[in-house]
Scaffold this active site. Sequence first.
Site, mmCIF file in Angstrom:
data_model
loop_
_atom_site.group_PDB
_atom_site.id
_atom_site.type_symbol
_atom_site.label_atom_id
_atom_site.label_comp_id
_atom_site.label_asym_id
_atom_site.label_seq_id
_atom_site.Cartn_x
_atom_site.Cartn_y
_atom_site.Cartn_z
ATOM 1 N NE ARG A 118 2.496 -30.874 8.011
ATOM 2 C CZ ARG A 118 2.820 -31.657 9.185
ATOM 3 N NH1 ARG A 118 3.210 -31.595 10.302
ATOM 4 N NH2 ARG A 118 2.364 -33.116 9.050
ATOM 5 C CG HIS A 122 -2.351 -29.342 7.958
ATOM 6 N ND1 HIS A 122 -1.815 -30.914 8.081
ATOM 7 C CD2 HIS A 122 -1.022 -29.637 6.517
ATOM 8 C CE1 HIS A 122 -1.160 -31.683 6.795
ATOM 9 N NE2 HIS A 122 -0.397 -30.677 6.168
ATOM 10 C CG HIS A 245 6.228 -28.008 0.959
ATOM 11 N ND1 HIS A 245 6.061 -28.670 -0.248
ATOM 12 C CD2 HIS A 245 5.599 -27.634 1.456
ATOM 13 C CE1 HIS A 245 4.789 -29.309 0.696
ATOM 14 N NE2 HIS A 245 4.500 -28.723 1.129
ATOM 15 C CD1 TRP A 261 10.118 -29.487 -0.971
ATOM 16 C CD2 TRP A 261 10.442 -28.474 1.717
ATOM 17 N NE1 TRP A 261 9.323 -30.023 0.051
ATOM 18 C CE2 TRP A 261 8.966 -30.142 0.652
ATOM 19 C CE3 TRP A 261 10.504 -28.314 2.733
ATOM 20 C CZ2 TRP A 261 7.482 -30.411 2.234
ATOM 21 C CZ3 TRP A 261 9.413 -28.917 3.397
ATOM 22 C CH2 TRP A 261 8.521 -30.225 3.432
HETATM 23 C C1 HEM Z 1 0.462 -28.958 -1.984
HETATM 24 C C2 HEM Z 1 0.142 -30.117 -1.397
HETATM 25 C C3 HEM Z 1 1.041 -30.347 -0.285
HETATM 26 C C4 HEM Z 1 1.562 -31.527 0.143
HETATM 27 C C5 HEM Z 1 1.513 -32.585 -0.118
HETATM 28 C C6 HEM Z 1 2.513 -31.076 1.367
HETATM 29 C C7 HEM Z 1 2.982 -32.009 1.907
HETATM 30 C C8 HEM Z 1 3.766 -32.439 3.548
HETATM 31 C C9 HEM Z 1 4.833 -33.108 3.688
HETATM 32 C C10 HEM Z 1 4.118 -34.806 3.771
HETATM 33 C C11 HEM Z 1 5.561 -32.572 4.536
HETATM 34 C C12 HEM Z 1 6.281 -32.981 5.702
HETATM 35 C C13 HEM Z 1 5.312 -33.305 7.499
HETATM 36 C C14 HEM Z 1 6.700 -33.549 8.320
HETATM 37 O O1 HEM Z 1 7.257 -34.839 8.279
HETATM 38 O O2 HEM Z 1 7.039 -32.270 9.320
HETATM 39 C C15 HEM Z 1 5.241 -31.240 4.316
HETATM 40 C C16 HEM Z 1 5.855 -30.247 5.249
HETATM 41 C C17 HEM Z 1 4.859 -28.796 5.496
HETATM 42 N N1 HEM Z 1 4.150 -27.500 4.647
HETATM 43 FE FE1 HEM Z 1 3.030 -29.143 2.898
HETATM 44 N N2 HEM Z 1 2.223 -30.275 1.668
HETATM 45 C C18 HEM Z 1 1.624 -29.233 0.203
HETATM 46 C C19 HEM Z 1 1.066 -28.568 0.408
HETATM 47 C C20 HEM Z 1 1.590 -27.392 1.523
HETATM 48 C C21 HEM Z 1 1.154 -26.395 1.322
HETATM 49 C C22 HEM Z 1 -0.351 -25.693 0.918
HETATM 50 C C23 HEM Z 1 1.147 -25.431 2.439
HETATM 51 C C24 HEM Z 1 1.776 -23.929 2.995
HETATM 52 C C25 HEM Z 1 0.773 -22.737 2.417
HETATM 53 C C26 HEM Z 1 2.386 -25.948 3.239
HETATM 54 C C27 HEM Z 1 2.888 -26.006 3.813
HETATM 55 C C28 HEM Z 1 4.385 -26.658 5.015
HETATM 56 C C29 HEM Z 1 5.537 -26.338 5.553
HETATM 57 C C30 HEM Z 1 5.748 -24.999 6.459
HETATM 58 C C31 HEM Z 1 6.049 -27.586 6.116
HETATM 59 C C32 HEM Z 1 7.396 -27.746 6.817
HETATM 60 C C33 HEM Z 1 6.750 -28.247 8.409
HETATM 61 C C34 HEM Z 1 7.461 -28.200 9.603
HETATM 62 O O3 HEM Z 1 8.573 -27.930 9.160
HETATM 63 O O4 HEM Z 1 7.596 -29.191 10.904
HETATM 64 N N3 HEM Z 1 2.532 -27.852 1.961
HETATM 65 N N4 HEM Z 1 3.953 -30.685 3.903
#
Ligand code: HEM
Length: 359
Positions: A118, A122, A245, A261
């Site tokens: 993440r 970002h 995700h 997820w």
């Molecule tokens: C499509 C639009 C996307 C939205 C709206 C989105 C939104 C989110 C949100 C709300 C979280 C939770 C954050 C938290 O509360 O810790 C999250 C986690 C995460 N996202 Fe996304 N995301 C998107 C795309 C992506 C992309 C493109 C990637 C990587 C290529 C990604 C990788 C991750 C990962 C690995 C987590 C887990 C982080 C953790 O476990 O601490 N996301 N995302």
Amino acid sequence: MASAARSFTRALRTPAASSLKRSATFVPRTTFAQQARRGYADAAGAKKGGNGLLIGGLVAALAGGAGFYYMNGAEQVKAAGVFTPKQEDYQKVYDKIAQLLVEHDNYDDGSYGPVLVRLAWHASGTYDAETKTGGSNGATMRFPPEGDHGANAGLHAARDFLDPVKKEFPWITYSDLWTLAGVAAIQEMQGPKIPWRPGRIDRDVSYCTPDGRLPDASKEQKHLRAIFNRMGFNDQEIVALSGAHALGRCHTDRSGFSGPWTFSPTTLTNDYYKLLMEEKWAYKKWDGPKQFEDVSTKSLMMLPTDMALIKDKSFKSYVEKYAKDNDAFFKDFSNVVMKLFELGVPFETEERMTFKPSE
Ligand code: HEM
């Protein structure tokens, strides 16, 4: 349901992945301002070291004691960036990250891997193709305006995790380190190899991007296209990227959303697509933001942006494809993540390297 059952089994076979319970021992929060200052101090220190070498070297030569200052200076030059690292040096950085991932397995679902992915995303996803601003060049999330953006909440955990790596390999820029860590995390969580190349430079606070460039999870397909088209991604690439995700979870104290997820949040698979297609999803009844939960176990979640991928016909065709074919997902995921991590970087080399995963 048959293949969802298969993923349950897989999760059970994967020790770290099977513990969906939050055994979270969150690392203490360092304030972001401190982090930013540390970033500055490193850069300034390195520069000072370079000048110090010249002046120190001259004085020492005059005094007839050049040998000592020369030796000392060579190390400083290395820290200042004159040292030209080779693939084997980047592999050492990779190996160190892989080692730390194993050593610090008491975080979240048993791995810092998801939060490292993440961080890299970002850092890169702020890119605006029209103005050519943002992107993985710069590591400007070290500074309060960008580090404090709501979308970046919680990413201090990933940056702090990488601090000892930066200390051990001071020649690597933060922006190269963050993307390399994203690659290492994906590969170490059994994902595909992601070709990578160095060349990002760290920039100062004036390069911070404005708030609002990263996607808002409460929105749907129109918003997804607006955000990702701005970076230069098409429908297929949006869906392939979203497969990340399969990893990690939402935290109420970060995004406000809650839960993982998939049943194996520390192993990259195409389960995200399978679950989207095969499970029944309903609104979660709770006080938090609008999100979905799986009807059968109520232990998994989907964001409104995730659900948009099966509402929209064009997006859905790719979800179907990746749900059926893990190899196709891995191939497209590798290509699109490579592209994501390179956004906004004026590379001097066309050559990419691939890293050897740990045993
Ligand atoms: C499509 C639009 C996307 C939205 C709206 C989105 C939104 C989110 C949100 C709300 C979280 C939770 C954050 C938290 O509360 O810790 C999250 C986690 C995460 N996202 Fe996304 N995301 C998107 C795309 C992506 C992309 C493109 C990637 C990587 C290529 C990604 C990788 C991750 C990962 C690995 C987590 C887990 C982080 C953790 O476990 O601490 N996301 N995302």
